[in-house]
Enzyme design. Structure first.
Site, PDB file in Angstrom:
ATOM      1  N   HIS A  72       4.040  -0.248 -20.493  1.00 41.28           N
ATOM      2  CA  HIS A  72       5.434  -0.570 -20.156  1.00 41.28           C
ATOM      3  C   HIS A  72       5.542  -2.028 -19.733  1.00 41.28           C
ATOM      4  O   HIS A  72       4.836  -2.469 -18.834  1.00 41.28           O
ATOM      5  CB  HIS A  72       5.935   0.341 -19.033  1.00 41.28           C
ATOM      6  N   TYR A 201      14.653   3.291 -11.673  1.00 41.78           N
ATOM      7  CA  TYR A 201      14.727   3.545 -10.232  1.00 41.78           C
ATOM      8  C   TYR A 201      16.186   3.362  -9.834  1.00 41.78           C
ATOM      9  O   TYR A 201      16.729   2.259 -10.020  1.00 41.78           O
ATOM     10  CB  TYR A 201      13.877   2.549  -9.443  1.00 41.78           C
ATOM     11  N   PRO A 293       6.037   7.173  -2.457  1.00 41.39           N
ATOM     12  CA  PRO A 293       5.762   7.032  -3.899  1.00 41.39           C
ATOM     13  C   PRO A 293       6.606   5.984  -4.622  1.00 41.39           C
ATOM     14  O   PRO A 293       6.307   5.676  -5.781  1.00 41.39           O
ATOM     15  CB  PRO A 293       6.053   8.431  -4.449  1.00 41.39           C
ATOM     16  N   LYS A 297       2.237   3.387  -5.922  1.00 36.26           N
ATOM     17  CA  LYS A 297       1.045   2.649  -5.494  1.00 36.26           C
ATOM     18  C   LYS A 297      -0.112   3.526  -5.001  1.00 36.26           C
ATOM     19  O   LYS A 297      -1.222   3.018  -4.790  1.00 36.26           O
ATOM     20  CB  LYS A 297       1.419   1.651  -4.393  1.00 36.26           C
ATOM     21  N   TYR A 385       4.695  -5.046  -8.397  1.00 37.90           N
ATOM     22  CA  TYR A 385       4.727  -3.815  -9.197  1.00 37.90           C
ATOM     23  C   TYR A 385       3.545  -3.755 -10.167  1.00 37.90           C
ATOM     24  O   TYR A 385       2.926  -2.706 -10.327  1.00 37.90           O
ATOM     25  CB  TYR A 385       6.054  -3.719  -9.968  1.00 37.90           C
TER      26      TYR A 385
HETATM   27  C1  PHB Z   1       5.797   9.426 -11.666  1.00 38.96           C
HETATM   28  O1  PHB Z   1       5.836   9.281 -12.894  1.00 38.96           O
HETATM   29  O2  PHB Z   1       5.458  10.508 -11.155  1.00 38.96           O
HETATM   30  C2  PHB Z   1       6.171   8.268 -10.813  1.00 38.96           C
HETATM   31  C3  PHB Z   1       6.461   7.050 -11.396  1.00 38.96           C
HETATM   32  C4  PHB Z   1       6.816   5.986 -10.609  1.00 38.96           C
HETATM   33  C5  PHB Z   1       6.887   6.123  -9.242  1.00 38.96           C
HETATM   34  C6  PHB Z   1       6.561   7.331  -8.648  1.00 38.96           C
HETATM   35  C7  PHB Z   1       6.204   8.413  -9.428  1.00 38.96           C
HETATM   36  O3  PHB Z   1       7.258   5.072  -8.483  1.00 38.96           O
END
Ligand code: PHB
Ligand code: APR
Length: 390
Positions: A72, A201, A293, A297, A385
């Site tokens: 990505h 997000y 989450p 990280k 990130y």
């Molecule tokens: C996930 O795909 O479970 C996931 C992806 C990004 C995040 C947290 C969880 O920031």
């Protein structure tokens, strides 16, 4: 029985440490309380930093990741009806992340360990650490009612937040820093194509939402919920409706719904224990720290601990130098705190806090406006990130 290093826990931290040490000719025993299938049944995040990917390659477990991982180059932030793309590749001079589930990382590491012949004991009960403040540490456990006692040079506590390793340290020797957030994430896994080719997000008045994926046919979605939410009160239909309300109209229109194959609620916490070394016991991964989450990280931070710890142990065996072991705690913590800061700030920006004042809401608005207006601000987010250097 004797092994050079006893590793407690066969999550990603313990398994990756085992693989890196095995490659350097160091003999390890992994003691895991649960069964292999239980460990593989846990669904966790799925975004790997380049440094984590490189470490998995170094450990010899990069082949399937290379084939199946999705690279990505950016992700989207939704905020109050607006969308902003964080172009990771452009903002970081070409760096990216790889979407590949933690469950798959764990499976690859387990298969690799089995093939290497290095021993793992699943179903190890009553794991107890002894004399780690002396030159002759030991670990005892029982399995099928039989007691075992293992002598070793070092113990690696990779047994997660609820493990026995950190709990074995006298309270006066360890300092804890913690923030518990007043909400959780309700997550759904479903065999439907993702609503967007990149992660989204979303910060929304109704609460945070995240659109993620495991593959082009399997989606992972989350919505912020209250900590005392009951899973039974969330039918699939209710989840999909709530998710779509929190996304921008384009993303919402692209959500493909289907039956959930997993649904769970996770609390959000920031946590750091200091130090990470107690004589011949070293903590790594979730045993030492937890991040919320947001930003994915957790696994990546476990990997960077393991990078420092594996190098330190290899140096101790091959060069008879304790320099790396002596520096481990400070080196790992320096990076841990930066990642704690990033995970906390992304969580604070994007979630709805019941207790927040009008001033604090305006601060969230202003931070998003700053990200929209400033390449430097986006660059800072992107740099964190994709992963800070080891
Ligand atoms: C996930 O795909 O479970 C996931 C992806 C990004 C995040 C947290 C969880 O920031
Ligand atoms: N004895 C033996 N094993 C134990 C004990 C114990 N007393 N307590 C816990 N364990 C095992 C758990 O069953 C688990 O399999 O230790 C393992 C720890 O694994 P994780 O919790 O996955 O922690 P870690 O390897 O540090 O991985 C960090 O995984 O937990 C996620 O969010 C976290 O993504 C992050 C990453």
């Amino acid at each position: 029985m004797r092994h050079q290093v006893v590793i407690i826990g066969s999550g990603p931290a313990g398994l990756l440490l085992g693989a890196l040490l095995h490659r350097a000719g160091i003999d390890t025993l992994i003691l895991e309380r649960q069964s292999r299938d239980y460990v593989l049944g846990r669904i966790r995040a799925g975004v790997l930093e380049q440094g984590t990917v490189d470490l998995l390659h170094k450990a010899g477990v990069g082949a399937r990741l290379e084939r199946e991982g999705l690279v990505h180059e950016g992700f989207a932030l939704n905020f109050a009806g607006q969308s902003l793309r964080i172009d990771l590749e452009d903002l970081t001079g070409g760096r990216t992340v790889t979407v590949y589930g933690q469950t798959e990382v764990t499976r690859d590491l387990m298969d690799h360990r089995d093939a290497s012949g290095a021993p793992t004991v699943y179903g190890a009960q009553d794991v107890t650490l002894h004399a780690f403040d002396t030159a002759s540490p030991r670990v005892s456990y029982t399995r099928d009612g039989v007691s075992h006692d293992i002598a070793c040079d070092y113990i690696a506590g990779c047994d997660g937040f609820h493990g026995v390793s950190r709990a074995s340290v006298p309270a006066a020797a360890i300092e804890i820093f913690e923030r518990v957030y007043p909400f959780g994430w309700l997550g759904v896994l479903a065999d439907v194509p993702p609503c967007s080719h990149e992660l989204i997000y979303a910060g929304h008045d109704r609460g945070f939402a995240l659109c993620s994926m495991r593959s082009l046919m399997r989606s992972r979605y989350y919505i912020q919920c209250s900590v005392d939410e009951r899973l039974e009160s969330w039918s699939d239909d209710r989840f999909w409706d709530e998710l779509r309300r929190r996304l921008d109209p384009v993303a919402a229109a692209h959500v493909v719904t289907g039956p959930s194959i997993e649904k769970s609620i996770a609390p959000l916490r920031s946590f750091v224990a200091e130090p990470l070394r107690f004589g011949r016991l070293f903590l790594a991964g979730d045993a030492a720290h937890i991040v919320p989450p947001t930003g994915a990280k957790g696994l990546n931070l476990a990997a960077s601990d393991v990078h420092y710890l594996s190098e330190a142990l290899i140096e101790a065996y091959t060069e008879k130098s304790a320099a790396g072991l002596n520096a481990y705690s400070a080196r790992a913590l320096a990076r841990i705190w930066k990642v704690e800061r990033f995970s906390w700030s992304m969580t604070t920006l994007l979630h709805r806090f019941e207790s927040s004042s009008p001033f604090e809401r305006r601060m969230q608005d202003a931070e998003f406006a700053y990200l929209q207006a400033s390449r430097v601000a986006r660059q800072s987010m992107a740099e964190n990130y994709v992963g800070l250097p080891f």
